[in-house]
Design an enzyme around this catalytic site. Sequence first.
Site, mmCIF file in Angstrom:
data_model
loop_
_atom_site.group_PDB
_atom_site.id
_atom_site.type_symbol
_atom_site.label_atom_id
_atom_site.label_comp_id
_atom_site.label_asym_id
_atom_site.label_seq_id
_atom_site.Cartn_x
_atom_site.Cartn_y
_atom_site.Cartn_z
ATOM 1 N N LYS A 68 22.030 39.434 -4.608
ATOM 2 C CA LYS A 68 20.962 39.858 -3.683
ATOM 3 C C LYS A 68 21.588 40.495 -2.430
ATOM 4 C CE LYS A 68 19.925 36.824 -0.887
ATOM 5 N NZ LYS A 68 20.338 36.355 0.441
ATOM 6 N N LYS A 96 25.794 40.709 8.982
ATOM 7 C CA LYS A 96 25.971 39.853 7.793
ATOM 8 C C LYS A 96 26.301 40.706 6.561
ATOM 9 C CE LYS A 96 25.679 36.490 4.812
ATOM 10 N NZ LYS A 96 26.545 35.344 4.684
HETATM 11 P P1 NAP Z 1 19.637 27.731 -2.318
HETATM 12 O O1 NAP Z 1 20.452 26.495 -2.390
HETATM 13 O O2 NAP Z 1 19.217 28.401 -3.583
HETATM 14 O O3 NAP Z 1 18.318 27.373 -1.463
HETATM 15 C C1 NAP Z 1 17.278 28.292 -1.307
HETATM 16 C C2 NAP Z 1 16.199 27.653 -0.465
HETATM 17 O O4 NAP Z 1 15.131 28.600 -0.306
HETATM 18 C C3 NAP Z 1 15.583 26.412 -1.115
HETATM 19 O O5 NAP Z 1 15.228 25.518 -0.098
HETATM 20 C C4 NAP Z 1 14.349 27.003 -1.796
HETATM 21 O O6 NAP Z 1 13.343 26.062 -2.043
HETATM 22 C C5 NAP Z 1 13.914 27.986 -0.733
HETATM 23 N N1 NAP Z 1 13.012 29.024 -1.240
HETATM 24 C C6 NAP Z 1 13.328 30.045 -2.076
HETATM 25 N N2 NAP Z 1 12.244 30.818 -2.307
HETATM 26 C C7 NAP Z 1 11.235 30.268 -1.597
HETATM 27 C C8 NAP Z 1 9.870 30.605 -1.417
HETATM 28 N N3 NAP Z 1 9.338 31.696 -2.002
HETATM 29 N N4 NAP Z 1 9.116 29.830 -0.631
HETATM 30 C C9 NAP Z 1 9.641 28.735 -0.037
HETATM 31 N N5 NAP Z 1 10.937 28.361 -0.141
HETATM 32 C C10 NAP Z 1 11.714 29.119 -0.925
HETATM 33 O O7 NAP Z 1 20.311 28.851 -1.443
HETATM 34 P P2 NAP Z 1 21.350 28.713 -0.213
HETATM 35 O O8 NAP Z 1 22.716 28.901 -0.759
HETATM 36 O O9 NAP Z 1 21.010 27.530 0.610
HETATM 37 O O10 NAP Z 1 21.008 30.079 0.565
HETATM 38 C C11 NAP Z 1 19.949 30.166 1.515
HETATM 39 C C12 NAP Z 1 20.140 31.444 2.321
HETATM 40 O O11 NAP Z 1 21.391 31.365 3.013
HETATM 41 C C13 NAP Z 1 20.196 32.719 1.459
HETATM 42 O O12 NAP Z 1 19.577 33.790 2.128
HETATM 43 C C14 NAP Z 1 21.676 32.945 1.306
HETATM 44 O O13 NAP Z 1 21.974 34.295 1.038
HETATM 45 C C15 NAP Z 1 22.182 32.495 2.661
HETATM 46 N N6 NAP Z 1 23.609 32.089 2.691
HETATM 47 C C16 NAP Z 1 24.128 31.253 1.739
HETATM 48 C C17 NAP Z 1 25.479 30.887 1.810
HETATM 49 C C18 NAP Z 1 26.121 29.975 0.804
HETATM 50 O O14 NAP Z 1 27.367 29.923 0.764
HETATM 51 N N7 NAP Z 1 25.395 29.236 -0.011
HETATM 52 C C19 NAP Z 1 26.271 31.362 2.858
HETATM 53 C C20 NAP Z 1 25.703 32.177 3.813
HETATM 54 C C21 NAP Z 1 24.373 32.534 3.722
HETATM 55 P P3 NAP Z 1 13.411 25.126 -3.374
HETATM 56 O O15 NAP Z 1 14.293 23.980 -2.993
HETATM 57 O O16 NAP Z 1 11.994 24.745 -3.629
HETATM 58 O O17 NAP Z 1 13.980 25.969 -4.475
#
Ligand code: NAP
Length: 295
Positions: free
Chosen positions: A241, A173
């Site tokens: 990050k 990744k």
């Molecule tokens: P996001 O929309 O900001 O969602 C983050 C999620 O993590 C939310 O459900 C949040 O809960 C939860 N969370 C964060 N800190 C937490 C904690 N301490 N305890 C419990 N829950 C926690 O982010 P995302 O874009 O979905 O990304 C999620 C992961 O996928 C990341 O590692 C990111 O790097 C990876 N990713 C993202 C993409 C993309 O295009 N977006 C693509 C590939 C990979 P709340 O709802 O309460 O805030």
Amino acid sequence: MTNAALGFIGLGIMGQGMARNLLKHGHPITVWNRTPAKADALVAEGARWAESPAAVAAGSDIIFTCVSDTPDVEAVLVGEHGVIHGARPGSLVVDMSTISPAATRAIGAKLAERGVAMLDAPVSGGSEGAARGTLSIMVGGAAEHVERARPYFEAMGKTITHVGSPGDGQMVKLVNQILVVGNALAMSEALEFARAGGLDLQKTLAAVSGGAAGSWMLSNRGPQILADDWRPGFTIDLQQKDVRLCLREGDALGVPLLATSLVFNLYRVLQADGLGHEGNHALIKALRKLGDGKG
Ligand code: NAP
């Protein structure tokens, strides 16, 4: 085991779509999210709500996680109310977040002490890929566990690659992220060049997207830039990050990451301007500041 009880923890931009695709494929699923309201739509569609990650684990054979960063995965898996306190021996944890490869191995070792297996299975393909079930999934861990999770990976993604041992999914990744930010920088430079040259940007994008210079970034985020649409498929804060993880691993390995470190510093400027919540394609705003001073 195609009718395993599934758990899903983390219903953000990515987790929403991924969990929904598991549900759409007819898999029973229990969900938890730190902000409970984000689970409402899924619960209305048939998912079961549990009160904590431990409670999700207690009712699940396979527990998927997709949360932000390394400390967040540690919290939901091995923290106070984490999966480790509810998981049954023989269950499988599949972490689909992007986090540190070394921390992944350490968490996996803790889970293994309780008889719980783990795969790291980070994804690529953006919010669009999560919603459409077309993600690329890069999996580290033992082959038998990959096979156990495969039917569920197939509900969420199109390209499922078992890349190696625990932590190797996260390493691949990071390879992906080096490519992503390089593409974002190239796209930003190219579109600023086109704008300054007075070109028709829609026609320019149409002309170059299908040729050798085309990329996912250009096809999906280029139109957003032209529309001044800075909503995140992936936020700058989370992109940063990932870049930080790339730079740390690159340093440890003695590999020069020239473009990647440049992008890290450009995103820093945007974060300092309070733009960390915008999409990673807002990188172009850093170039605009360098060029004509207008972000
Ligand atoms: P996001 O929309 O900001 O969602 C983050 C999620 O993590 C939310 O459900 C949040 O809960 C939860 N969370 C964060 N800190 C937490 C904690 N301490 N305890 C419990 N829950 C926690 O982010 P995302 O874009 O979905 O990304 C999620 C992961 O996928 C990341 O590692 C990111 O790097 C990876 N990713 C993202 C993409 C993309 O295009 N977006 C693509 C590939 C990979 P709340 O709802 O309460 O805030």
